[in-house]
Write an enzyme that holds these catalytic residues in place. Structure first.
Site, PDB file in Angstrom:
ATOM      1  N   LYS A 111       3.420 -34.793   0.478  1.00  0.00           N
ATOM      2  CA  LYS A 111       4.524 -34.410  -0.411  1.00  0.00           C
ATOM      3  C   LYS A 111       4.421 -32.953  -0.842  1.00  0.00           C
ATOM      4  O   LYS A 111       5.432 -32.280  -1.020  1.00  0.00           O
ATOM      5  CB  LYS A 111       4.552 -35.303  -1.656  1.00  0.00           C
ATOM      6  CG  LYS A 111       5.153 -36.682  -1.409  1.00  0.00           C
ATOM      7  CD  LYS A 111       5.339 -37.429  -2.719  1.00  0.00           C
ATOM      8  CE  LYS A 111       5.859 -38.833  -2.486  1.00  0.00           C
ATOM      9  NZ  LYS A 111       5.858 -39.624  -3.742  1.00  0.00           N
ATOM     10  N   LYS A 192       7.190 -43.490   9.080  1.00  0.00           N
ATOM     11  CA  LYS A 192       7.563 -44.565   8.164  1.00  0.00           C
ATOM     12  C   LYS A 192       9.060 -44.552   7.860  1.00  0.00           C
ATOM     13  O   LYS A 192       9.637 -43.482   7.706  1.00  0.00           O
ATOM     14  CB  LYS A 192       6.760 -44.337   6.873  1.00  0.00           C
ATOM     15  CG  LYS A 192       6.829 -45.428   5.852  1.00  0.00           C
ATOM     16  CD  LYS A 192       6.005 -45.064   4.621  1.00  0.00           C
ATOM     17  CE  LYS A 192       6.685 -44.011   3.765  1.00  0.00           C
ATOM     18  NZ  LYS A 192       6.051 -43.796   2.461  1.00  0.00           N
ATOM     19  N   LYS A 195      13.905 -43.425   2.799  1.00  0.00           N
ATOM     20  CA  LYS A 195      15.284 -43.072   2.430  1.00  0.00           C
ATOM     21  C   LYS A 195      15.500 -41.566   2.472  1.00  0.00           C
ATOM     22  O   LYS A 195      16.628 -41.109   2.489  1.00  0.00           O
ATOM     23  CB  LYS A 195      15.620 -43.628   1.046  1.00  0.00           C
ATOM     24  CG  LYS A 195      14.668 -43.189  -0.042  1.00  0.00           C
ATOM     25  CD  LYS A 195      14.710 -44.133  -1.235  1.00  0.00           C
ATOM     26  CE  LYS A 195      13.441 -43.976  -2.060  1.00  0.00           C
ATOM     27  NZ  LYS A 195      13.107 -45.126  -2.856  1.00  0.00           N
TER      28      LYS A 195
END
Ligand code: TYM
Length: 327
Positions: A111, A192, A195
């Protein structure tokens, strides 16, 4: 009763990855455990958020919990920011967590690569998650595989505290999904399902139009081998078989047996119908529940009250053990 705890971030619409890896497994635990399911809004602001979207997504997620069959009479459903004990305990735990360990978290590493400036909140994210879990003396945490490392750090922190002071926290265990703990993107089966994927065909939302779901499944990437097997060389197909398995009672081998003499096309068509049929009741209930604002408010207010009571019991013990004077 033993305690089950899990949370989901209200950071947008949920995918069937969230559903299969976590949410779907919440319902069946409600009778045997005291379950707490939070809407992790404090976690959701560790990446830049739009306030009005966060408000909407939070209410959407409560409505979705209820539409999936979480029962506020049995389980405690609440919004994380409504229970201040989470941030209070997180502070204490932050003083007992190594910087190095936080920097090594894979989710932090990936991230933090995506943002210009890395905020301290992103680094401390797992400590807040540990506080969530430890506040309630949780035994089991149903989550997808991507949360496994966060569970490990939670266990470390709990053991460190118990060792340094005295038995205070239950050391929790992960409760992984039986199938589908890691659902992959339909367009790139090496990453993965998420969204935030730029390619909207990569994910299926729990709440979306049925024809959209069908289309995405038909477009899903497979391979040119043409053999119907469940193996790592055919990751796209493997992922679709996992999705099939989790929405049916069939095991991977049984699905292979059923479709091995047919093409991918037939399998995809039937998978699409299976997914659409399985999600239909949730999609129908969601609309009605989402519109009933006063019911949603009642659920999260009562949830916060029950959660606060339990959380404060643990927080008081912790404050005492670290040497704070009782007020
Ligand atoms: P979050 O909001 O990213 O995801 C919610 C749940 O969905 C699972 N999941 C998946 N499972 C299978 N395949 C996928 N592609 C997939 N994508 C997501 C996640 O593993 C998770 O179980 N940090 C947590 C929220 C949280 C929490 C907690 C969880 C906050 N406090 C305390 C448990 C206990 C998170 O970001 O999940």
């Amino acid at each position: 009763k033993k305690i089950v705890y899990s949370g989901i971030q209200p950071s947008g619409q949920l995918t069937i990855g969230n559903y299969i890896g976590a949410l779907r497994n919440f319902m069946g635990l409600q009778d045997d455990y005291l379950c707490l399911y939070c809407i992790a809004d404090l976690h959701a602001i560790t990446v830049a958020q739009v306030p009005k979207d966060l408000r909407k997504n939070t209410l959407d997620l409560i409505a979705l919990y209820l539409a999936c069959g979480l029962d506020p009479e049995k389980s405690i459903i609440y919004i994380q920011s409504h229970v201040p004990a989470h941030t209070e305990l997180a502070w204490v735990l932050n003083t007992m967590t190594g910087l190095g360990q936080l920097q090594r978290m894979t989710q932090f590493k990936s991230k933090s690569q995506k943002v210009k400036e890395v905020q301290a909140g992103l680094l401390n994210y797992p400590v807040l998650m540990a506080a969530d879990i430890l506040l309630y003396q949780t035994s089991y945490v149903p989550v997808g595989e991507d949360q496994r490392q966060h569970l490990e750090i939670t266990r470390d922190i709990a053991q460190r505290f118990n060792h340094r002071y005295s038995e205070t926290f239950t050391v929790p265990e992960i409760l992984p999904a039986k199938v589908g703990g890691r659902i992959m993107s339909l367009q790139d089966p090496t990453s993965k399902m998420s969204k935030s994927d730029a390619n909207k065909d990569g994910f299926i939302l729990i709440i979306e139009d049925e024809n959209q779901t069908r289309k995405k499944i038909k477009k899903a990437v497979t391979d040119s081998l043409g053999t119907f097997r469940y193996c790592d060389e055919q990751k796209g197909l493997k992922n679709l078989i996992d999705i099939y398995a989790s929405f049916s009672n069939l095991k991977a081998e049984e699905i292979v047996e059923k479709y091995k003499d047919q093409g991918y096309g037939v399998f995809k068509d039937e998978l699409a119908e299976l997914v659409v049929d399985s999600l239909r009741p949730i999609r129908q209930r969601f609309k009605d529940i989402r519109e009933d604002k006063s019911y949603l408010e009642k659920v999260y207010k009562e949830g916060a009250e029950k959660a606060s009571y339990l959380a404060n019991k643990t927080l008081r013990k912790v404050y005492k053990k670290v040497g704070f004077i009782e007020r």
